[in-house]
Design a protein around this motif. Sequence first.
Motif, PDB file in Angstrom:
ATOM      1  N   GLU A 233       0.825  -1.212   0.000  1.00 15.61           N
ATOM      2  CA  GLU A 233       0.000   0.000   0.000  1.00 15.61           C
ATOM      3  C   GLU A 233       0.859   1.263   0.000  1.00 15.61           C
ATOM      4  OE1 GLU A 233      -3.530   2.151   2.657  1.00 15.61           O
ATOM      5  OE2 GLU A 233      -2.789   0.156   3.213  1.00 15.61           O
ATOM      6  N   ASP A 300       2.834 -11.713  -8.239  1.00 15.52           N
ATOM      7  CA  ASP A 300       1.757 -12.681  -8.056  1.00 15.52           C
ATOM      8  C   ASP A 300       1.987 -13.819  -9.041  1.00 15.52           C
ATOM      9  OD1 ASP A 300       0.836 -11.848 -10.554  1.00 15.52           O
ATOM     10  OD2 ASP A 300      -0.843 -10.687  -9.749  1.00 15.52           O
ATOM     11  N   ARG A 330       4.537  -7.951  -2.501  1.00 13.41           N
ATOM     12  CA  ARG A 330       3.228  -8.599  -2.526  1.00 13.41           C
ATOM     13  C   ARG A 330       2.609  -8.604  -1.146  1.00 13.41           C
ATOM     14  NH1 ARG A 330       4.419 -11.608   1.261  1.00 13.41           N
ATOM     15  NH2 ARG A 330       5.533 -13.599   1.134  1.00 13.41           N
ATOM     16  N   ASN A 335      -9.268 -13.048   3.651  1.00 11.14           N
ATOM     17  CA  ASN A 335     -10.468 -12.228   3.716  1.00 11.14           C
ATOM     18  C   ASN A 335     -11.651 -13.166   3.926  1.00 11.14           C
ATOM     19  OD1 ASN A 335     -12.398 -10.209   3.567  1.00 11.14           O
ATOM     20  ND2 ASN A 335     -12.368 -10.113   1.329  1.00 11.14           N
ATOM     21  N   GLN A 338     -11.680 -16.574   2.072  1.00  9.37           N
ATOM     22  CA  GLN A 338     -10.956 -16.477   0.809  1.00  9.37           C
ATOM     23  C   GLN A 338      -9.555 -15.911   1.026  1.00  9.37           C
ATOM     24  OE1 GLN A 338     -13.982 -14.020  -1.191  1.00  9.37           O
ATOM     25  NE2 GLN A 338     -14.354 -15.730  -2.591  1.00  9.37           N
ATOM     26  N   VAL A 340      -6.426 -13.467  -0.631  1.00 10.10           N
ATOM     27  CA  VAL A 340      -6.305 -12.267  -1.443  1.00 10.10           C
ATOM     28  C   VAL A 340      -4.827 -11.985  -1.688  1.00 10.10           C
ATOM     29  CG1 VAL A 340      -6.742  -9.781  -1.559  1.00 10.10           C
ATOM     30  CG2 VAL A 340      -8.438 -11.306  -0.514  1.00 10.10           C
ATOM     31  N   ASN A 342      -2.490  -8.992  -3.248  1.00  9.89           N
ATOM     32  CA  ASN A 342      -2.437  -7.603  -3.727  1.00  9.89           C
ATOM     33  C   ASN A 342      -3.821  -7.041  -4.013  1.00  9.89           C
ATOM     34  OD1 ASN A 342       0.369  -7.926  -3.638  1.00  9.89           O
ATOM     35  ND2 ASN A 342       0.465  -8.541  -5.781  1.00  9.89           N
ATOM     36  N   GLY A 343      -4.772  -7.364  -3.114  1.00 11.65           N
ATOM     37  CA  GLY A 343      -6.129  -6.839  -3.240  1.00 11.65           C
ATOM     38  C   GLY A 343      -7.045  -7.631  -4.142  1.00 11.65           C
ATOM     39  N   LYS A 344      -6.542  -8.678  -4.814  1.00  6.95           N
ATOM     40  CA  LYS A 344      -7.352  -9.482  -5.722  1.00  6.95           C
ATOM     41  C   LYS A 344      -7.633 -10.852  -5.109  1.00  6.95           C
ATOM     42  CE  LYS A 344      -5.458  -7.313  -9.897  1.00  6.95           C
ATOM     43  NZ  LYS A 344      -4.711  -7.538 -11.166  1.00  6.95           N
ATOM     44  N   THR A 345      -8.909 -11.254  -5.089  1.00 11.83           N
ATOM     45  CA  THR A 345      -9.276 -12.566  -4.577  1.00 11.83           C
ATOM     46  C   THR A 345      -8.758 -13.646  -5.526  1.00 11.83           C
ATOM     47  OG1 THR A 345     -11.260 -11.672  -3.541  1.00 11.83           O
ATOM     48  CG2 THR A 345     -11.191 -14.045  -3.894  1.00 11.83           C
ATOM     49  N   ILE A 346      -8.160 -14.685  -4.954  1.00 12.64           N
ATOM     50  CA  ILE A 346      -7.619 -15.769  -5.773  1.00 12.64           C
ATOM     51  C   ILE A 346      -8.192 -17.096  -5.316  1.00 12.64           C
ATOM     52  CG2 ILE A 346      -5.454 -14.608  -6.328  1.00 12.64           C
ATOM     53  CD1 ILE A 346      -4.154 -16.422  -4.144  1.00 12.64           C
TER      54      ILE A 346
END
Length: 501
Positions: A233, A300, A330, A335, A338, A340, A342-346
Amino acid sequence: MSCTKIMLVFELLIMKYPVFTIWSFLIMGVSIFGAGSLPVVDSLVLSVDSRETLSLSGEWELLLSADEALGESPVYTDSSFIDSMPLPGSLAENQKGILNEDRSATDHLTELYPFEGTAWFKRTVNIPRKWKGKRVVLRMERTRKTAVWVDDKLVGINPHLSTAHVYDLGKLKPGQHEFIIAVDNVIKGSPAGSSHINTFQTQTNWNGILGKFQLEATPLMWVEKVRIFPDVEKKLAIVEMTVRTQLKGVQKAEIRLCANSFNSGKKHMPDSVVVPVEIGSDETIVKAVVDMGEGTLLWDEFKPALYRMIITLTLDNGQKQELARTFGMREFRQNGSQFVINGKTIFLRGKHDGCVFPLTGYAPMDVAEWVRVLRIAKLYGINHYRFHTWCPPEAALAAADLVGIYMQPELPCWGELDIQERKISVKDINAVAFGAEETGNGKVYDPRIQTEAEKFFHEEAKRILDDYGDYASFVMFAIGNELKGNRTVMQRLVDGFRTND
């Protein structure tokens, strides 16, 4: 060949030859992508603690003591070394041991030349003149429990299985010195008990010394440990360094940190940082912040961009130590249910890895071979490895950094946990740390007891996190496999992981 052209070839083959299946395509893909399209240079991706090294590879005298463990107070008695073998390597691959003619085993791997006991290695080593007055370190990247003697003096013992054995030899005078290294692979009584790092289920209970095997020289004031914490961030890399000294009085120096991207099409070099150091005790923690800036490249599975951090310690007397670490910017977090990045759900598509390398009986120690293996897994859609009751060598994590795989090492702990008190015979010594709520003889486990086995696992975890924690691919860590027993002890271990890292 581009991916578009490959897909066109695949479609034409399917139309003309219906028997050409997806498996054929995958095999073709392995041959196309398994070769060197991705540059793999060990010097760029592996940790370095000193640029001054002396390889110990070569022929060593050998003496085998079958079924004999080193114990807690090992003693070396001058004996006749009647054999020899090259190191690094295992006894089995050098045909040292007893020829195994039993062909009845069908439920686990077997060695052609099995050996369980202590292997003694001896060699005379010449310390170069330029190392006069410097601190000398022995590094053995992967082995079993070891003990080391230099010139008939016991240097120390190391029982750990997941990280390099590093022995501080102090100042060694230039010239010849006799080294004795004992390697003990007796499973009974080992704190790791039965786990994939040392049993016959999938790999083997090999004996020997593997991977990096060398002496290293540093100044008498040196950086011993480096940990890099990425802040995605704020676009910062927070560097924590443990500096130690054997010099008397207050010592001054400076540390320069230079980061550079090296495996991405986009080049990025943040401004270097210089930190003054003043140390008046045996050890101090030095922290520095590298501002990665607006051009920060994130890591990622899709774009595994990496940085190489060169850390140079310069003393007032001009002596230097140069270290290097690979890291990725990274943020991997949870969350809810789930994960995450770098802010993206994987979505993790994971593979169990039980150290299955039947040609050698042990895991590869070079980056290129792990890149080949991980690329094959990625062709099958795998993006996550769970290492069942073992921690892979550093080369595996370095390769995963390059390929883009999320890694989950584990402590070497596996099995039903049944007896938990100190100083009693145990079926599986893992039980000493994690024993069931009640033992076979009805005694209730007291979770206030911290056994020797539990202490071993705390130290094993600390070493894993310290040695491998900077690798971007190392995103998860677990206690072990199929653990039953007292949750208080398990929670203590997890709390220890989080405190250390």
